[in-house]
Design a protein around this motif. Structure first.
Motif, PDB file in Angstrom:
ATOM      1  N   LEU A  21       0.820  -1.205   0.000  1.00 39.77           N
ATOM      2  CA  LEU A  21       0.000   0.000   0.000  1.00 39.77           C
ATOM      3  C   LEU A  21       0.860   1.263   0.000  1.00 39.77           C
ATOM      4  CD1 LEU A  21      -2.715  -1.085   2.591  1.00 39.77           C
ATOM      5  CD2 LEU A  21      -2.972  -0.961   0.112  1.00 39.77           C
ATOM      6  N   SER A  22       1.960   1.225   0.754  1.00 40.64           N
ATOM      7  CA  SER A  22       2.839   2.387   0.843  1.00 40.64           C
ATOM      8  C   SER A  22       3.437   2.733  -0.509  1.00 40.64           C
ATOM      9  CB  SER A  22       3.944   2.119   1.866  1.00 40.64           C
ATOM     10  OG  SER A  22       4.808   3.221   1.971  1.00 40.64           O
ATOM     11  N   ARG A  23       3.810   1.708  -1.286  1.00 41.70           N
ATOM     12  CA  ARG A  23       4.390   1.951  -2.614  1.00 41.70           C
ATOM     13  C   ARG A  23       3.400   2.649  -3.537  1.00 41.70           C
ATOM     14  NH1 ARG A  23       6.520  -3.305  -1.764  1.00 41.70           N
ATOM     15  NH2 ARG A  23       4.934  -4.240  -3.113  1.00 41.70           N
ATOM     16  N   ARG A  24       2.109   2.544  -3.202  1.00 40.67           N
ATOM     17  CA  ARG A  24       1.078   3.176  -4.020  1.00 40.67           C
ATOM     18  C   ARG A  24       0.542   4.449  -3.379  1.00 40.67           C
ATOM     19  NH1 ARG A  24       2.195  -1.524  -4.984  1.00 40.67           N
ATOM     20  NH2 ARG A  24       1.865  -2.532  -7.002  1.00 40.67           N
ATOM     21  N   GLY A  25       1.252   4.929  -2.370  1.00 41.59           N
ATOM     22  CA  GLY A  25       0.904   6.195  -1.746  1.00 41.59           C
ATOM     23  C   GLY A  25      -0.334   6.152  -0.893  1.00 41.59           C
ATOM     24  N   LEU A  26      -0.721   4.961  -0.428  1.00 44.04           N
ATOM     25  CA  LEU A  26      -1.928   4.822   0.374  1.00 44.04           C
ATOM     26  C   LEU A  26      -1.580   4.822   1.855  1.00 44.04           C
ATOM     27  CD1 LEU A  26      -3.702   2.088  -1.753  1.00 44.04           C
ATOM     28  CD2 LEU A  26      -4.141   4.544  -1.744  1.00 44.04           C
ATOM     29  N   LYS A  27      -2.370   5.539   2.646  1.00 40.81           N
ATOM     30  CA  LYS A  27      -2.083   5.687   4.067  1.00 40.81           C
ATOM     31  C   LYS A  27      -2.937   4.778   4.944  1.00 40.81           C
ATOM     32  CE  LYS A  27      -0.764  10.520   3.454  1.00 40.81           C
ATOM     33  NZ  LYS A  27      -1.036  11.930   3.863  1.00 40.81           N
ATOM     34  N   SER A  28      -3.866   4.054   4.360  1.00 42.82           N
ATOM     35  CA  SER A  28      -4.732   3.175   5.146  1.00 42.82           C
ATOM     36  C   SER A  28      -3.998   1.878   5.440  1.00 42.82           C
ATOM     37  CB  SER A  28      -6.030   2.893   4.379  1.00 42.82           C
ATOM     38  OG  SER A  28      -6.695   4.084   4.077  1.00 42.82           O
ATOM     39  N   MET A  29      -3.145   1.914   6.424  1.00 46.20           N
ATOM     40  CA  MET A  29      -2.265   0.790   6.702  1.00 46.20           C
ATOM     41  C   MET A  29      -2.844  -0.142   7.757  1.00 46.20           C
ATOM     42  SD  MET A  29       0.113   1.501   4.669  1.00 46.20           S
ATOM     43  CE  MET A  29       0.943   2.843   3.846  1.00 46.20           C
ATOM     44  N   PRO A  30      -2.758  -1.439   7.559  1.00 48.26           N
ATOM     45  CA  PRO A  30      -3.176  -2.370   8.609  1.00 48.26           C
ATOM     46  C   PRO A  30      -2.240  -2.295   9.806  1.00 48.26           C
ATOM     47  CG  PRO A  30      -2.102  -3.555   6.826  1.00 48.26           C
ATOM     48  CD  PRO A  30      -2.255  -2.125   6.365  1.00 48.26           C
ATOM     49  N   GLU A  31      -2.811  -2.472  11.003  1.00 49.11           N
ATOM     50  CA  GLU A  31      -2.020  -2.453  12.215  1.00 49.11           C
ATOM     51  C   GLU A  31      -2.043  -3.834  12.852  1.00 49.11           C
ATOM     52  OE1 GLU A  31      -3.674   0.584  14.640  1.00 49.11           O
ATOM     53  OE2 GLU A  31      -3.092   2.216  13.287  1.00 49.11           O
ATOM     54  N   GLY A  32      -1.266  -3.997  13.925  1.00 49.85           N
ATOM     55  CA  GLY A  32      -1.250  -5.266  14.632  1.00 49.85           C
ATOM     56  C   GLY A  32       0.070  -5.984  14.467  1.00 49.85           C
ATOM     57  N   ASN A  33       0.185  -7.109  15.166  1.00 48.70           N
ATOM     58  CA  ASN A  33       1.408  -7.896  15.106  1.00 48.70           C
ATOM     59  C   ASN A  33       1.620  -8.462  13.713  1.00 48.70           C
ATOM     60  OD1 ASN A  33       1.819  -7.471  17.850  1.00 48.70           O
ATOM     61  ND2 ASN A  33       0.585  -9.258  18.407  1.00 48.70           N
ATOM     62  N   ASP A  34       2.882  -8.486  13.286  1.00 43.36           N
ATOM     63  CA  ASP A  34       3.186  -9.031  11.964  1.00 43.36           C
ATOM     64  C   ASP A  34       3.109 -10.548  12.022  1.00 43.36           C
ATOM     65  OD1 ASP A  34       3.874  -8.376   9.282  1.00 43.36           O
ATOM     66  OD2 ASP A  34       5.840  -9.270   9.629  1.00 43.36           O
ATOM     67  N   ARG A  35       2.225 -11.132  11.259  1.00 45.06           N
ATOM     68  CA  ARG A  35       2.055 -12.590  11.271  1.00 45.06           C
ATOM     69  C   ARG A  35       1.622 -13.045   9.884  1.00 45.06           C
ATOM     70  NH1 ARG A  35      -3.424 -13.391  11.462  1.00 45.06           N
ATOM     71  NH2 ARG A  35      -4.690 -11.647  12.204  1.00 45.06           N
ATOM     72  N   ASP A  36       1.821 -14.300   9.636  1.00 41.72           N
ATOM     73  CA  ASP A  36       1.471 -14.885   8.353  1.00 41.72           C
ATOM     74  C   ASP A  36      -0.033 -15.117   8.284  1.00 41.72           C
ATOM     75  OD1 ASP A  36       2.100 -15.807   5.848  1.00 41.72           O
ATOM     76  OD2 ASP A  36       2.480 -17.852   6.495  1.00 41.72           O
ATOM     77  N   MET A  37      -0.648 -14.745   7.161  1.00 45.26           N
ATOM     78  CA  MET A  37      -2.099 -14.896   6.986  1.00 45.26           C
ATOM     79  C   MET A  37      -2.388 -15.530   5.635  1.00 45.26           C
ATOM     80  SD  MET A  37      -3.379 -11.136   8.309  1.00 45.26           S
ATOM     81  CE  MET A  37      -2.174 -10.251   7.301  1.00 45.26           C
ATOM     82  N   HIS A  38      -3.579 -16.113   5.513  1.00 44.51           N
ATOM     83  CA  HIS A  38      -4.034 -16.594   4.215  1.00 44.51           C
ATOM     84  C   HIS A  38      -4.406 -15.422   3.319  1.00 44.51           C
ATOM     85  CE1 HIS A  38      -3.998 -20.792   5.328  1.00 44.51           C
ATOM     86  NE2 HIS A  38      -4.696 -20.519   6.411  1.00 44.51           N
ATOM     87  N   GLY A  39      -4.967 -14.357   3.924  1.00 43.91           N
ATOM     88  CA  GLY A  39      -5.366 -13.215   3.135  1.00 43.91           C
ATOM     89  C   GLY A  39      -5.902 -12.110   4.018  1.00 43.91           C
ATOM     90  N   CYS A  40      -6.164 -10.958   3.415  1.00 49.55           N
ATOM     91  CA  CYS A  40      -6.805  -9.851   4.123  1.00 49.55           C
ATOM     92  C   CYS A  40      -7.331  -8.878   3.089  1.00 49.55           C
ATOM     93  CB  CYS A  40      -5.854  -9.160   5.093  1.00 49.55           C
ATOM     94  SG  CYS A  40      -4.603  -8.108   4.312  1.00 49.55           S
ATOM     95  N   ILE A  41      -8.109  -7.905   3.573  1.00 50.27           N
ATOM     96  CA  ILE A  41      -8.666  -6.905   2.662  1.00 50.27           C
ATOM     97  C   ILE A  41      -8.557  -5.531   3.307  1.00 50.27           C
ATOM     98  CG2 ILE A  41     -11.040  -7.087   3.519  1.00 50.27           C
ATOM     99  CD1 ILE A  41     -11.892  -6.862   0.514  1.00 50.27           C
TER     100      ILE A  41
END
Length: 212
Positions: A21-41
């Motif tokens: 998202l950052s590479r595309r100039g978007l500021k709506s960043m997910p928060e929380g612990n960094d962990r492996d996921m199947h997916g997110c939106i």
């Protein structure tokens, strides 16, 4: 037409999603612990980025995409349309994060579940990897239910369930509709419990009563 960008990443973590998202100039960043996921939106302004893991088996990728798309519809688009019906177009600058909401709008948001910020669905987990609250579990089950209906419509899945031995019904759902086995097992139990009940409708998954 839904405005969704499907993004396959080598691994889906809060870090990789934030970097994308950052590479595309978007500021709506997910928060929380960094962990492996199947997916997110990550959804904003009626559009969304839907992330899924390229390292998962194809049937898992497919279900993850359907599940996250269900979150977009149920938890972003539907509440957004609800806000527009209630407030009219005057609420758009608030929904699109261009203006701060008034006290009345904040109260409506709290009471009626109208989103006033970017929607980020990361599937909350506690330190043991379990779902921490019943509310989160219900949201996830609702997204699963709509994903099942898209990938394996109830009428067709019920028919499939009856075309062989009882103990092989989950395997038949897996083969017929390309579901991950663990999800096919869950869906088989859901369908068995629903047998004889009114068929699935979108209003039922939204918790709305049918007119009548």
């Amino acid at each position: 037409m839904l405005q969704v960008s499907f993004v396959a990443l080598d691994e889906v973590t809060t870090h990789t999603v934030r970097a994308y998202l950052s590479r595309r100039g978007l500021k709506s960043m997910p928060e929380g612990n960094d962990r492996d996921m199947h997916g997110c939106i990550v959804a904003l302004r009626g559009t969304a980025f839907l992330f899924y893991s390229r390292k998962d088996p194809l049937e898992d990728q497919r279900f993850t995409a359907a599940h996250e798309l269900a979150h977009f519809v149920l938890d972003h688009l539907v509440p957004r349309q609800k806000a527009l019906r209630f407030f009219g177009d005057s609420i758009l600058p608030v929904l699109d994060l261009q203006e701060k909401p008034t006290k009345e709008q904040l109260l409506t948001s709290a009471l009626d579940g109208v989103p006033m910020q970017a929607q980020v669905h990361l599937m909350e987990r506690d330190d043991l990897g379990d779902i921490p609250t019943g509310d989160v579990l219900r949201v996830e089950q609702r997204a699963d239910r709509l994903a099942f209906e898209w990938l394996a419509p109830e009428v067709a899945a019920m028919r499939c369930m009856k075309q062989g031995p009882h103990e092989e019904r989950a395997a038949r759902l897996q083969r017929s509709f390309g579901l991950p086995l663990r999800k096919a097992e869950i869906y088989a139990r859901v369908l068995a419990q629903r047998e004889g009940a009114p068929r699935f409708t979108l209003s039922s998954v939204l918790g709305e009563r049918n007119p009548g």
